[in-house]
Each structure stands twice: as C-alpha cells, then as structure tokens.
Design an enzyme around this catalytic site. Sequence first.
Site, PDB file in Angstrom:
ATOM      1  N   LYS A 119       0.809  -1.217   0.000  1.00  0.00           N
ATOM      2  CA  LYS A 119       0.000   0.000   0.000  1.00  0.00           C
ATOM      3  C   LYS A 119       0.845   1.271   0.000  1.00  0.00           C
ATOM      4  CE  LYS A 119      -3.707  -2.501   0.017  1.00  0.00           C
ATOM      5  NZ  LYS A 119      -3.100  -3.827  -0.054  1.00  0.00           N
ATOM      6  N   ARG A 295      -7.448  -7.624  -9.199  1.00  0.00           N
ATOM      7  CA  ARG A 295      -8.248  -8.826  -9.411  1.00  0.00           C
ATOM      8  C   ARG A 295      -9.679  -8.422  -9.730  1.00  0.00           C
ATOM      9  NH1 ARG A 295     -11.215  -8.316  -4.845  1.00  0.00           N
ATOM     10  NH2 ARG A 295     -10.166  -7.539  -2.967  1.00  0.00           N
ATOM     11  N   ARG A 341     -25.479  -8.196  -1.001  1.00  0.00           N
ATOM     12  CA  ARG A 341     -24.776  -9.428  -0.660  1.00  0.00           C
ATOM     13  C   ARG A 341     -25.599 -10.236   0.347  1.00  0.00           C
ATOM     14  NH1 ARG A 341     -18.259  -8.356  -0.299  1.00  0.00           N
ATOM     15  NH2 ARG A 341     -18.145  -6.611  -1.765  1.00  0.00           N
TER      16      ARG A 341
END
Length: 457
Positions: A119, A295, A341
């Site tokens: 990061k 990703r 979700r």
Amino acid sequence: MTQGIRKLLIANRGEIAVRIIHAAKALGIPTVAACSEADVDSQAARMADEVHVLGPARADKSYLNVEALLGALKTTGANAVHPGYGFLSENADFAEAVLAAGAIFVGPSPDTIRRMGDKAEARRTAQAAGVPVVPGSPGELFDVESALKAAEAVGFPLLIKASAGGGGRGIRLAENAQQLTEEFPRSQREAQAAFGNGAVYLERFISKARHIEVQVLGDGQHAVHLFERECSLQRRRQKIFEEAPSPALSQQQRETLCASAVRLTESLGYKGAGTLEYLYDDATGEFFFIEMNTRIQVEHPVSELITGIDLVQAMLRIAGGEPLGFKQSDIQLNGAALQMRLNAEDPARDFFPSPGLVEELIWPQGEGIRVDTHLYQGYRVPPYYDSLLAKLIVHGADRAEALARARVAVRRTTLTGMASTLSLHGVLLEQPWLHSADFHTGTLETWLAERRFGGEV
C-alpha cells in the site's frame, strides 16, 4: 475460444467459481474446478468439465496450497489459471509460479501485483501518475518514534494502516499521540499475523468519507474505465450493499475521477481487470486514491449491468493475448445498478455465522434482476470459508427504478435452512437515508447499532 487459453483451471470456489465457468463456457473454454474435499458436491464442481481435488477442507491445505494447484495444472493439462478473488488472487508469488510452470495467469503481472499490493508503494505510484492520495506518512513506519514524528505532519485524527493489508485488517484509529502510541504496535501485530508483514503507514482520517471505486480494464498498452461504484455501506469494513454509478458525483467529478484511474492503470502497463479505490470527502468534493485491487471484485456485476461488458470474459480474452477490442468512447453509462450481498450470517445475533442445509430456495425472476450464486436446493453450505451465499443484483433506467426492483427481488427470494442477511436488505431498502443517498462509510454501522436488533430483522 481465446487465442491462448486451451483449458482453464479455476483456483477458487463459491459464486465466483460459478461465474468464471459461465464466462469460460461462453467463450468455448473447457474448465477445471480445483476444489477442496469439502467442495466436491459444489455447484462449481457440478458445472465444470473436470474436477480436481486439491486436498482437505482447510484452505491452507487446498485453495492456498500452491504446490497442490501447480500439481492440478500438470495433471489436468490446463494451461491457464483464473484466481477469482480472495485466496491467492493477489499473491505475486503464486502468479510467478504459474508463469514459471508455463501457464497463463489470468490477471496482471507478478510485478504489478507486488507493486500495488504494497500500500505504501501504491501511494507512491499513484502520486507519480498525478493521482491525489490521502495525506499521510511518506512511506512505511516500523517504530512508534517514527510514527509520532510523521503524525506531526499528517495531523490527528489519523488511521494506522497495514502496508500489505486488505479487507480492513491492520487498520486502527488514533485521535491523539497517546492513542497512536498504544495502537501502533497493535496494528503492527495484526498486520504481521494477517499478512506476514508488520509494516504500517499513516493516513489522515476523513470522518464522513464515501468509499468510491473505479473499475478498469487494461491490455498492457491501453486502459479504459467502466465508470465508478459506490461502496460506502459497510460493516466492519466489509461491503454489504453496492451500486453504480455513485449518486454523489456530478458528471464533471465522475470524468475527473475516472480519468485519474485510467491514467494510473496505463502507467502500470496493466493487463486484466482491476479496481482503484478512493475516499471521497462529501464536505470538500475531494477524492483520494487509497489502493488498487489487482483482481476481479465481488461487486463487479453492477459495472457489467451499466455498461453491458462482461468483465470476466474480457479478462480471459486479454489473458489469451487479445487486445481490449473497444475504446473508451464505446463504453456508455446506462441506468443504475445495485447489488445486495446475501451472507450466511444472522443479523439478529450480531451477524453470527450460520452455514447449514439449503432447504427451500427460490430466486427472483423479473426484468432487470440477476442472481450470482453457488447455492442449490439440498446443498449444505460448508463452515470453512467466506460466508457469501449469493448476490442479488438489479438494474433500472435510473436509481429510483433500481431501488424499486431491489425491493421486488428481496420479496421474491426464499432461502430457508439457515439465517442470512436477506432480511437485513428488506429493512435497509426502506430507509429514507438510503433512498436520498445521504450516507458515508460509517452510516450502516451506526444504523445497525441504533436498531439493536434482538429478533427478526
């Protein structure tokens, strides 16, 4: 079939494995479900052309077992690996091992994964590309004394964040020097335990920030964006409800934000799908880059629905050696999309995990409704992995229509045999602050705490 992929090994499980199989089948690519012993009766195993058992249920013996996955490549003759999300999807060493085995890794290069996975390095890379970052320490910190010195320049309140982090781990809030002294070593220990790397850095804490991210695709030469997603509704830094586009941005802000994401993506020579995450300060209209996920994301379907682009197919085409095939001007924003979700968690018991047998299962049908899931009636959800069961995704001509369709989707869903967050979404969709988009990253947790759920949500 894509130019270079003859057979695809899916190094993942659950709904994302099913999603990848659907995309591969559409391109005529045979698939291998690499699964644990606990997942031999999974939906992905049922759908794939072949199944290869990696090992026992424990992730470190199966989905995180690099040697077992490389063995699966050799045994099945697959020449490409899609890592999905989670597990080894952002592990540069795994990507390197796949390439060394002569196979294709469906994602960016190991160097890019490594560079953006750190990061602190990602911050420096963003700054070099002219992308604004949250004010913070210039690099990694290893001791309290250095942290206190850096804090003088950053100012309080601030966040201590794991340099190699993700998923909300290793993040702690310090509102003054004493808290920084206490929390710094705790953050280091948590980062070391979670990522094997105890390095941390400091960032200014924006109390009422939105979490907005930009979906990008690159072929190594050129990059495009698929607009932004609003992901501010989170519990313990885990997203629960996502939408695209963000209701907070003006058209000019959207263009500026997305252009910065493309600029950074192209500076990396990026190949595949990626997401650049930003904090947006409602009070000032500023946005700051915080990290890049190298990703596919759980929330990618909302970007697909507003653009008509299949991101997983695009990943496979790019990995197979094809160019993007479209320009930025070809991508138009169409309507609004929402994703809810559904997790195997009980909101009435502080989201206690509740895997079990799927007794009755009815998914909603209707215009603008999509369901991504690995469930089927009679399936027993194993207790070893992530609690995600399904994603209810809706699309409408505008946000109001999407919200109306979301309520329909929730009402028409039946899932019995275990507690889930389905009931939570039914209540959430009735909240005025959701409809007015008057929220930030702390709103959902505050709302949950104030409701003090003691029974049915």
